[in-house]
Design a protein around this motif. Structure first.
Motif, PDB file in Angstrom:
ATOM      1  N   SER A  16       0.823  -1.205   0.000  1.00 37.07           N
ATOM      2  CA  SER A  16       0.000   0.000   0.000  1.00 37.07           C
ATOM      3  C   SER A  16       0.858   1.257   0.000  1.00 37.07           C
ATOM      4  CB  SER A  16      -0.953   0.003   1.194  1.00 37.07           C
ATOM      5  OG  SER A  16      -0.245  -0.072   2.410  1.00 37.07           O
ATOM      6  N   GLU A  17       1.995   1.239   0.689  1.00 32.26           N
ATOM      7  CA  GLU A  17       2.885   2.398   0.695  1.00 32.26           C
ATOM      8  C   GLU A  17       3.512   2.631  -0.677  1.00 32.26           C
ATOM      9  OE1 GLU A  17       4.620   2.766   5.203  1.00 32.26           O
ATOM     10  OE2 GLU A  17       5.194   0.991   4.051  1.00 32.26           O
ATOM     11  N   VAL A  18       3.909   1.554  -1.358  1.00 25.35           N
ATOM     12  CA  VAL A  18       4.453   1.694  -2.708  1.00 25.35           C
ATOM     13  C   VAL A  18       3.386   2.238  -3.653  1.00 25.35           C
ATOM     14  CG1 VAL A  18       5.392   0.464  -4.702  1.00 25.35           C
ATOM     15  CG2 VAL A  18       6.185  -0.114  -2.397  1.00 25.35           C
ATOM     16  N   MET A  19       2.182   1.703  -3.568  1.00 19.69           N
ATOM     17  CA  MET A  19       1.113   2.151  -4.452  1.00 19.69           C
ATOM     18  C   MET A  19       0.730   3.603  -4.184  1.00 19.69           C
ATOM     19  SD  MET A  19       0.273  -0.056  -6.706  1.00 19.69           S
ATOM     20  CE  MET A  19       1.974  -0.620  -6.821  1.00 19.69           C
ATOM     21  N   GLU A  20       0.857   4.033  -2.945  1.00 12.65           N
ATOM     22  CA  GLU A  20       0.578   5.435  -2.612  1.00 12.65           C
ATOM     23  C   GLU A  20       1.508   6.351  -3.395  1.00 12.65           C
ATOM     24  OE1 GLU A  20       1.013   8.305   1.325  1.00 12.65           O
ATOM     25  OE2 GLU A  20       0.434   6.204   1.602  1.00 12.65           O
ATOM     26  N   GLU A  21       2.769   5.972  -3.507  1.00 18.20           N
ATOM     27  CA  GLU A  21       3.724   6.751  -4.280  1.00 18.20           C
ATOM     28  C   GLU A  21       3.439   6.661  -5.769  1.00 18.20           C
ATOM     29  OE1 GLU A  21       6.939   9.196  -5.180  1.00 18.20           O
ATOM     30  OE2 GLU A  21       6.070   8.761  -3.209  1.00 18.20           O
ATOM     31  N   VAL A  22       3.158   5.454  -6.252  1.00 19.69           N
ATOM     32  CA  VAL A  22       2.903   5.256  -7.679  1.00 19.69           C
ATOM     33  C   VAL A  22       1.674   6.033  -8.133  1.00 19.69           C
ATOM     34  CG1 VAL A  22       2.239   3.525  -9.405  1.00 19.69           C
ATOM     35  CG2 VAL A  22       4.068   3.018  -7.766  1.00 19.69           C
ATOM     36  N   GLU A  23       0.652   6.091  -7.304  1.00 19.02           N
ATOM     37  CA  GLU A  23      -0.614   6.736  -7.661  1.00 19.02           C
ATOM     38  C   GLU A  23      -0.475   8.246  -7.847  1.00 19.02           C
ATOM     39  OE1 GLU A  23      -3.601   5.730  -8.399  1.00 19.02           O
ATOM     40  OE2 GLU A  23      -4.137   3.863  -7.366  1.00 19.02           O
ATOM     41  N   LEU A  24       0.603   8.843  -7.362  1.00 20.14           N
ATOM     42  CA  LEU A  24       0.753  10.292  -7.453  1.00 20.14           C
ATOM     43  C   LEU A  24       0.701  10.801  -8.886  1.00 20.14           C
ATOM     44  CD1 LEU A  24       3.565  10.928  -4.797  1.00 20.14           C
ATOM     45  CD2 LEU A  24       1.115  11.384  -4.558  1.00 20.14           C
ATOM     46  N   ASP A  25       1.119   9.992  -9.831  1.00 18.69           N
ATOM     47  CA  ASP A  25       1.190  10.428 -11.228  1.00 18.69           C
ATOM     48  C   ASP A  25       0.172   9.729 -12.119  1.00 18.69           C
ATOM     49  OD1 ASP A  25       3.188  12.245 -10.721  1.00 18.69           O
ATOM     50  OD2 ASP A  25       4.816  10.890 -11.230  1.00 18.69           O
ATOM     51  N   ARG A  26      -0.923   9.277 -11.544  1.00 17.77           N
ATOM     52  CA  ARG A  26      -1.926   8.565 -12.341  1.00 17.77           C
ATOM     53  C   ARG A  26      -2.403   9.396 -13.533  1.00 17.77           C
ATOM     54  NH1 ARG A  26      -5.811   4.530 -12.389  1.00 17.77           N
ATOM     55  NH2 ARG A  26      -5.168   3.626 -10.409  1.00 17.77           N
ATOM     56  N   GLU A  27      -2.556  10.695 -13.341  1.00 20.57           N
ATOM     57  CA  GLU A  27      -3.028  11.541 -14.435  1.00 20.57           C
ATOM     58  C   GLU A  27      -2.098  11.455 -15.642  1.00 20.57           C
ATOM     59  OE1 GLU A  27      -4.105  16.246 -15.379  1.00 20.57           O
ATOM     60  OE2 GLU A  27      -3.540  15.603 -13.352  1.00 20.57           O
ATOM     61  N   PHE A  28      -0.788  11.395 -15.385  1.00 23.14           N
ATOM     62  CA  PHE A  28       0.172  11.294 -16.481  1.00 23.14           C
ATOM     63  C   PHE A  28       0.103   9.923 -17.148  1.00 23.14           C
ATOM     64  CE2 PHE A  28       2.208  14.470 -13.639  1.00 23.14           C
ATOM     65  CZ  PHE A  28       2.210  15.540 -14.520  1.00 23.14           C
ATOM     66  N   TYR A  29      -0.111   8.870 -16.354  1.00 24.17           N
ATOM     67  CA  TYR A  29      -0.246   7.534 -16.934  1.00 24.17           C
ATOM     68  C   TYR A  29      -1.447   7.488 -17.881  1.00 24.17           C
ATOM     69  CZ  TYR A  29       2.251   6.520 -12.512  1.00 24.17           C
ATOM     70  OH  TYR A  29       3.100   6.536 -11.442  1.00 24.17           O
ATOM     71  N   ASP A  30      -2.567   8.026 -17.406  1.00 23.34           N
ATOM     72  CA  ASP A  30      -3.803   7.957 -18.177  1.00 23.34           C
ATOM     73  C   ASP A  30      -3.678   8.722 -19.487  1.00 23.34           C
ATOM     74  OD1 ASP A  30      -4.895   6.470 -16.146  1.00 23.34           O
ATOM     75  OD2 ASP A  30      -5.982   8.131 -15.225  1.00 23.34           O
ATOM     76  N   ARG A  31      -2.987   9.841 -19.465  1.00 18.89           N
ATOM     77  CA  ARG A  31      -2.866  10.662 -20.672  1.00 18.89           C
ATOM     78  C   ARG A  31      -1.846  10.115 -21.661  1.00 18.89           C
ATOM     79  NH1 ARG A  31      -3.129  17.067 -18.911  1.00 18.89           N
ATOM     80  NH2 ARG A  31      -5.163  16.982 -17.881  1.00 18.89           N
ATOM     81  N   SER A  32      -0.823   9.426 -21.148  1.00 19.75           N
ATOM     82  CA  SER A  32       0.276   9.007 -22.017  1.00 19.75           C
ATOM     83  C   SER A  32       0.284   7.514 -22.337  1.00 19.75           C
ATOM     84  CB  SER A  32       1.617   9.360 -21.359  1.00 19.75           C
ATOM     85  OG  SER A  32       1.822   8.564 -20.192  1.00 19.75           O
ATOM     86  N   GLY A  33      -0.610   6.743 -21.691  1.00 21.67           N
ATOM     87  CA  GLY A  33      -0.560   5.296 -21.860  1.00 21.67           C
ATOM     88  C   GLY A  33       0.542   4.655 -21.052  1.00 21.67           C
ATOM     89  N   GLY A  34       0.978   5.347 -19.993  1.00 22.39           N
ATOM     90  CA  GLY A  34       2.054   4.836 -19.160  1.00 22.39           C
ATOM     91  C   GLY A  34       1.555   4.007 -17.994  1.00 22.39           C
ATOM     92  N   GLY A  35       2.382   3.899 -16.970  1.00 25.12           N
ATOM     93  CA  GLY A  35       2.024   3.067 -15.830  1.00 25.12           C
ATOM     94  C   GLY A  35       3.207   2.880 -14.903  1.00 25.12           C
ATOM     95  N   VAL A  36       3.297   1.705 -14.302  1.00 25.76           N
ATOM     96  CA  VAL A  36       4.357   1.413 -13.343  1.00 25.76           C
ATOM     97  C   VAL A  36       5.257   0.311 -13.886  1.00 25.76           C
ATOM     98  CG1 VAL A  36       2.850  -0.194 -12.088  1.00 25.76           C
ATOM     99  CG2 VAL A  36       4.875   0.733 -10.961  1.00 25.76           C
ATOM    100  N   THR A  37       6.567   0.487 -13.713  1.00 25.62           N
ATOM    101  CA  THR A  37       7.551  -0.518 -14.099  1.00 25.62           C
ATOM    102  C   THR A  37       8.325  -0.943 -12.861  1.00 25.62           C
ATOM    103  OG1 THR A  37       7.812   0.377 -16.337  1.00 25.62           O
ATOM    104  CG2 THR A  37       9.591  -1.010 -15.506  1.00 25.62           C
TER     105      THR A  37
END
Length: 322
Positions: A130-151
């Motif tokens: 949950s702590e890792v996902m909290e950090e990853v979620e900070l840029d969700r807007e950029f993922y959604d717009r660019s087709g990105g995500g988490v690596t």
């Protein structure tokens, strides 16, 4: 964000007993080279290989480690006074000398807490999913717009198989696109569960000859190549990646054999040629270790393009730099 700052080595708040934890060394936000779109990279510690050119040597060991940046040290001696295990000695010639065998990480870490010059940092923190996902979620807007995500990267992410599986599963539950960067040196039974939750695999191949592979990395490539073919059989889109090291794996024969392997893969996206660089060399000194390829000059751009041009006969996409 970087984890190399003042922090608790363990989570300061309570973690649910069902929330799997693992050791994370760093986050890299706004990455555009480790999968499609804009991504956040989660670096997990631990790796079974010991590549001579490793750019992330702080991720070879699975446990937290002290890194000493001599250029930042102001010789104040506060770290020496704070260390309860007498691991540190102040010298006029070398600054701080660390006895890493006596270091009590992760239970201690007092030295880095009093080092306001940031000469001592701790690489590696125990975090929950949950702590890792909290950090990853900070840029969700950029993922959604660019087709990105988490690596998920490392080190070798599959060195923490249960943690990786839990991270990838949670990421998919949240609607995030997932990718993993791997050297492939892991037991297949440890890899398979996490792979079910991956949209893409970035797979490093260091050398096609098993004996040379052992000289360069400490292990043969037998299991690595078997795992690569098993991943392809699962139908997961894969980018094959060759870190191009001058004088080690840049021979025409090895390049051709690597391209031939790539051409066998039914779900290959591209073969990425990753030019050697020396940006990771200072980390070896910060860990108190020698860099085996000190002084090795990178390829010039023209030479890289010439080597890459030799792969044109193969029916694959080839990129420089990923």
């Amino acid at each position: 964000m970087t984890l190399r700052k003042k922090f608790q080595l363990f989570s300061p708040r309570g973690v649910d007993a069902d929330d799997t934890t693992g050791v994370v060394s760093d986050f890299q936000r706004f990455s555009i080279h480790d999968g499609p779109g804009i991504r956040t990279i989660v670096f997990l510690k631990g790796c079974p290989l010991h590549c001579l050119w490793c750019q992330n040597p702080e991720n070879i060991r699975s446990a937290p480690q002290l890194m000493y940046i001599a250029a930042n040290c102001i010789r104040c001696g506060k770290c020496v006074d704070a260390c309860p295990n007498h691991c540190l000695t102040a010298t006029p010639e070398e600054g701080i000398v660390l006895d890493r065998e006596r270091c009590a990480l992760p239970q201690c870490g007092l030295c880095q807490r009093v080092c306001y010059a940031n000469a001592l940092t701790v690489c590696g923190r125990y975090l929950s999913v949950s702590e890792v996902m909290e950090e990853v979620e900070l840029d969700r807007e950029f993922y959604d717009r660019s087709g990105g995500g988490v690596t998920f990267s490392g080190g070798e992410p599959f060195a923490q198989p249960r943690f990786l599986e839990a991270l990838a599963e949670e990421a998919k539950k949240r609607g995030l696109r997932t990718a993993v960067e791997t050297c492939g040196q892991a037991d297949w039974q440890a890899m398979a569960p996490a792979l079910r939750h991956m949209d893409m695999v970035l797979f490093d191949v260091k050398h096609m000859d098993a004996a040379v592979h052992r000289e360069l990395t400490g292990s043969t490539n037998t299991r690595i190549l078997a795992n690569l073919r098993a991943i392809d059989a699962l139908g997961i889109p894969t980018r094959l990646r060759l870190p191009l090291i001058p004088g080690r794996n840049d021979s025409p024969e090895n390049l051709r054999r690597t391209a031939a392997l790539a051409a066998e893969l039914k779900h290959l996206i591209a073969l990425d040629i990753l030019p050697y660089h020396r940006m990771g060399e200072p980390k070896w000194r910060q860990l108190g270790q020698d860099y085996a390829l000190h002084g090795l000059a990178p390829h010039g751009r023209d030479e890289i393009e010439r080597l890459t041009a030799s792969l044109q006969p193969f029916p694959i996409a080839v990129t420089i730099g990923g």
